[in-house]
Design a protein around this motif. Structure first.
Motif, PDB file in Angstrom:
ATOM      1  N   LEU A 183       2.153   2.084  -4.294  1.00  0.00           N
ATOM      2  CA  LEU A 183       0.804   1.268  -5.113  1.00  0.00           C
ATOM      3  C   LEU A 183       1.312   2.187  -7.314  1.00  0.00           C
ATOM      4  CD1 LEU A 183      -1.982   1.910  -3.546  1.00  0.00           C
ATOM      5  CD2 LEU A 183      -0.835  -0.229  -3.602  1.00  0.00           C
ATOM      6  N   THR A 184       2.145   2.693  -6.607  1.00  0.00           N
ATOM      7  CA  THR A 184       3.196   3.214  -8.405  1.00  0.00           C
ATOM      8  C   THR A 184       3.574   2.160  -8.965  1.00  0.00           C
ATOM      9  OG1 THR A 184       2.398   4.948  -8.311  1.00  0.00           O
ATOM     10  CG2 THR A 184       4.014   5.070  -9.863  1.00  0.00           C
ATOM     11  N   THR A 185       5.169   1.954  -7.969  1.00  0.00           N
ATOM     12  CA  THR A 185       5.254   0.540  -8.167  1.00  0.00           C
ATOM     13  C   THR A 185       5.557  -0.491  -8.506  1.00  0.00           C
ATOM     14  OG1 THR A 185       7.580   2.227  -7.594  1.00  0.00           O
ATOM     15  CG2 THR A 185       8.075  -0.455  -7.258  1.00  0.00           C
ATOM     16  N   ILE A 186       4.081  -1.413  -7.733  1.00  0.00           N
ATOM     17  CA  ILE A 186       3.418  -2.597  -7.322  1.00  0.00           C
ATOM     18  C   ILE A 186       2.244  -2.042  -8.181  1.00  0.00           C
ATOM     19  CG2 ILE A 186       3.367  -3.860  -5.955  1.00  0.00           C
ATOM     20  CD1 ILE A 186       6.030  -3.891  -6.088  1.00  0.00           C
ATOM     21  N   SER A 187       1.697  -2.008  -9.685  1.00  0.00           N
ATOM     22  CA  SER A 187       1.007  -2.165 -10.189  1.00  0.00           C
ATOM     23  C   SER A 187      -0.195  -3.244  -9.920  1.00  0.00           C
ATOM     24  CB  SER A 187       1.439  -1.698 -11.643  1.00  0.00           C
ATOM     25  OG  SER A 187       2.030  -2.495 -12.227  1.00  0.00           O
ATOM     26  N   PRO A 188      -1.410  -3.518 -10.257  1.00  0.00           N
ATOM     27  CA  PRO A 188      -1.524  -4.430  -9.994  1.00  0.00           C
ATOM     28  C   PRO A 188      -1.330  -5.884 -10.544  1.00  0.00           C
ATOM     29  CG  PRO A 188      -3.368  -3.009 -10.625  1.00  0.00           C
ATOM     30  CD  PRO A 188      -1.512  -2.035 -10.516  1.00  0.00           C
ATOM     31  N   PRO A 208       0.400  -0.897  -0.028  1.00  0.00           N
ATOM     32  CA  PRO A 208       0.024  -0.152   0.034  1.00  0.00           C
ATOM     33  C   PRO A 208       1.120   1.320  -0.068  1.00  0.00           C
ATOM     34  CG  PRO A 208      -1.169  -1.806   0.883  1.00  0.00           C
ATOM     35  CD  PRO A 208       0.335  -2.188   1.085  1.00  0.00           C
ATOM     36  N   ASP A 209       2.201   1.244   0.372  1.00  0.00           N
ATOM     37  CA  ASP A 209       2.997   2.190   0.033  1.00  0.00           C
ATOM     38  C   ASP A 209       3.770   2.774  -1.349  1.00  0.00           C
ATOM     39  OD1 ASP A 209       2.350   3.070   3.135  1.00  0.00           O
ATOM     40  OD2 ASP A 209       3.890   1.849   3.976  1.00  0.00           O
ATOM     41  N   ASP A 259      13.808  -5.162   0.612  1.00  0.00           N
ATOM     42  CA  ASP A 259      14.578  -4.661   1.124  1.00  0.00           C
ATOM     43  C   ASP A 259      15.281  -3.495   0.936  1.00  0.00           C
ATOM     44  OD1 ASP A 259      14.669  -5.998   3.287  1.00  0.00           O
ATOM     45  OD2 ASP A 259      16.570  -7.107   2.952  1.00  0.00           O
ATOM     46  N   ALA A 260      14.660  -3.387  -0.530  1.00  0.00           N
ATOM     47  CA  ALA A 260      15.349  -2.976  -2.212  1.00  0.00           C
ATOM     48  C   ALA A 260      14.138  -1.817  -2.025  1.00  0.00           C
ATOM     49  CB  ALA A 260      15.547  -3.101  -3.202  1.00  0.00           C
ATOM     50  N   LEU A 261      12.423  -2.053  -1.899  1.00  0.00           N
ATOM     51  CA  LEU A 261      11.575  -1.216  -1.890  1.00  0.00           C
ATOM     52  C   LEU A 261      11.408  -0.802  -0.412  1.00  0.00           C
ATOM     53  CD1 LEU A 261       8.830  -1.432  -4.013  1.00  0.00           C
ATOM     54  CD2 LEU A 261       8.071  -2.720  -2.223  1.00  0.00           C
ATOM     55  N   LYS A 262      11.385  -0.648   0.501  1.00  0.00           N
ATOM     56  CA  LYS A 262      11.530  -0.154   1.483  1.00  0.00           C
ATOM     57  C   LYS A 262      12.496   1.072   1.347  1.00  0.00           C
ATOM     58  CE  LYS A 262       9.154  -3.505   4.542  1.00  0.00           C
ATOM     59  NZ  LYS A 262       9.109  -3.869   6.262  1.00  0.00           N
ATOM     60  N   ALA A 263      13.541   1.014   1.193  1.00  0.00           N
ATOM     61  CA  ALA A 263      14.964   1.679   0.921  1.00  0.00           C
ATOM     62  C   ALA A 263      14.344   3.278  -0.001  1.00  0.00           C
ATOM     63  CB  ALA A 263      16.269   1.724   0.435  1.00  0.00           C
ATOM     64  N   ARG A 264      12.925   2.762  -0.690  1.00  0.00           N
ATOM     65  CA  ARG A 264      12.738   3.587  -1.537  1.00  0.00           C
ATOM     66  C   ARG A 264      11.870   4.690  -0.888  1.00  0.00           C
ATOM     67  NH1 ARG A 264      12.811   2.194  -7.272  1.00  0.00           N
ATOM     68  NH2 ARG A 264      14.780   1.431  -7.978  1.00  0.00           N
ATOM     69  N   PRO A 265      11.842   6.402  -1.323  1.00  0.00           N
ATOM     70  CA  PRO A 265      11.029   6.817  -0.286  1.00  0.00           C
ATOM     71  C   PRO A 265       9.384   6.646  -0.549  1.00  0.00           C
ATOM     72  CG  PRO A 265      12.021   8.001  -2.092  1.00  0.00           C
ATOM     73  CD  PRO A 265      12.528   6.456  -2.444  1.00  0.00           C
ATOM     74  N   LYS A 266       7.927   6.420   0.467  1.00  0.00           N
ATOM     75  CA  LYS A 266       6.754   6.142   0.107  1.00  0.00           C
ATOM     76  C   LYS A 266       6.364   7.273  -1.077  1.00  0.00           C
ATOM     77  CE  LYS A 266       5.576   4.529   4.900  1.00  0.00           C
ATOM     78  NZ  LYS A 266       5.448   4.496   6.137  1.00  0.00           N
ATOM     79  N   GLU A 267       5.216   6.156  -1.187  1.00  0.00           N
ATOM     80  CA  GLU A 267       4.993   7.014  -3.167  1.00  0.00           C
ATOM     81  C   GLU A 267       3.453   7.419  -2.788  1.00  0.00           C
ATOM     82  OE1 GLU A 267       7.132   3.844  -5.930  1.00  0.00           O
ATOM     83  OE2 GLU A 267       4.762   3.587  -5.658  1.00  0.00           O
ATOM     84  N   ASP A 268       2.873   8.206  -3.693  1.00  0.00           N
ATOM     85  CA  ASP A 268       1.971   9.621  -3.632  1.00  0.00           C
ATOM     86  C   ASP A 268       0.727   9.279  -4.481  1.00  0.00           C
ATOM     87  OD1 ASP A 268       0.308  10.859  -2.321  1.00  0.00           O
ATOM     88  OD2 ASP A 268       1.275  12.728  -3.094  1.00  0.00           O
TER      89      ASP A 268
END
Ligand code: SF4
Length: 377
Positions: free
Chosen positions: A188-193, A185-186, A220-229
């Motif tokens: 949702l742009t990178t992790i599309s449906p 949920p943080d 780990d790599a995903l969480k290292a990125r800023p959360k997406e709006d």
């Protein structure tokens, strides 16, 4: 060094190409594969017997030979499994575990034995009424039977291990998967449906130990990125499965993200918490007895609507997408109850009937657009 995009691409490719992924997993682990039919089988027993458990959830769109063994008004998952078995795609399997969780599966278990004699069938009998204590004892007996049946098909390539060890591998897998589900949920742009689905689907074709390691790296790599709006609409998806790339692409195109799911094919495989205490066999049994919200499983007070409403609130979902598998009776029986419960709690619901043969999404486009405009604008 691998980037996040490369890790996502690798797992999506693994999910998109089951046959190649299974072949390379067999090569990588040296273990022979055993097929696991939907919906819920104790994979840990297969893993402990030294096999590579792989999911058999259909995935083709044209049926010819299978029409001799199964009526055309059966769900496309079972029709596809029979077709793939008849066309020799499952010949590499040392056995297939087929549970009895719906009427179609009960018939397919017998039909598969006749139609695909090269692949030994191990029927998985589950207690219908999971609310009584006897169900626990029946499952323990069933696990004994399954372990013995798996021993019968073991080959020299198998790498048996204590059940405790196999269970630990799966516990780690489940923990990492729930972390992924909670992290999506943080981002949702990178992790599309589609990306979310393919990453989860890849788990069905890989050794869970290797898959979990890749998921750990990805997380780990995903969480290292800023959360997406994310500014689009968020759906919670429910059903047996949503394994139709055109539909998932359409959601993305219409600005919709999948914020969580109650799909048998996805998070319901690992969402149920493990009970503390007791033997590993007992924990395995309770994992099945505690499972909630799956339409084919008997539940005197159907809790799925309430579970969806609660999850929708927790995730900030704008609505629920009910993916009704064509010709799936348990889902059709659940649908009116879910609809009533969600309406009572003011959660918008969009229901679509689908199977794995989605070719055109134009009608669906209109329905989703209409739903977004009427309910969520
Ligand atoms: S529960 Fe539904 S989709 Fe699953 S095997 Fe049975 S009829 Fe098919």
């Amino acid at each position: 060094m691998k980037t996040l995009e490369m890790m996502i691409q690798t797992l999506c490719q693994a999910g998109r190409c089951p046959e190649e992924t299974i072949r390379s997993s067999v090569k990588e682990t040296g273990k022979p594969a055993v097929g696991c039919f939907p919906l819920f089988v104790p994979e840990e027993l297969v893993y402990a017997a030294g096999f590579l458990p792989v999911g058999l959830w259909g995935g083709i769109s044209s049926f010819q030979k299978s029409n001799q063994y199964i009526q055309s008004f059966a769900c496309s998952i079972m029709r596809a499994n029979l077709e793939l078995g008849l066309s020799g795609k499952y010949d590499m399997l040392k056995a297939a575990l087929i549970p009895s969780q719906c009427d179609t599966l009960k018939c397919v278990c017998e039909n598969f034995k006749v139609a695909v004699p090269k692949v030994p069938v191990i029927g998985v009998t589950i207690p219908n009424n999971r609310t009584i204590q006897a169900a626990h004892g029946q499952l323990l007996d069933e696990f004994d039977y399954l372990s013995q049946a798996l021993e019968q098909v073991q080959t020299a390539d198998c790498r048996p291990m204590p059940l405790e060890e196999a269970f630990a591998v799966y516990e780690e897998y489940r923990a990492v998967m729930m972390e992924f589900i909670n992290t999506v949920p943080d981002y949702l742009t990178t992790i599309s449906p589609k990306v979310r689905h393919l990453i989860l689907k890849a788990a069905w074709f890989m050794d869970k130990k290797y898959y979990t390691a890749q998921m750990r790296e990805l997380l780990d790599a995903l969480k290292a990125r800023p959360k997406e709006d994310f500014t689009g609409k968020k759906f919670l998806v429910t059903g047996i499965m949503l394994d139709a790339e055109p539909v998932l692409e359409l959601l993305e195109e219409l600005g919709v993200a999948v914020v969580d799911d109650l799909l048998c094919h996805e998070s319901m495989q690992f969402r149920t918490p493990t009970r503390a205490g007791g033997t590993v066999e007992s924990k395995l049994a309770y994992r099945f007895l505690d499972l909630k919200g799956a339409s084919p499983l008997y539940e005197p007070r159907k809790p799925r609507g309430d579970l969806l409403a609660q999850l929708a609130r927790e995730r900030g979902a704008d609505g629920v997408l009910f993916c009704l598998m064509k010709f799936c009776d348990p889902e059709a029986f659940d649908h009116p109850l879910v609809k009533k419960d969600l309406a009572a709690q003011g959660i918008p619901l969009l229901s679509i009937e689908h199977d794995q043969l989605v070719e055109s999404t134009e009608q669906l486009r209109t329905r989703i657009q209409g739903f977004l405009e009427i309910n969520l604008s």
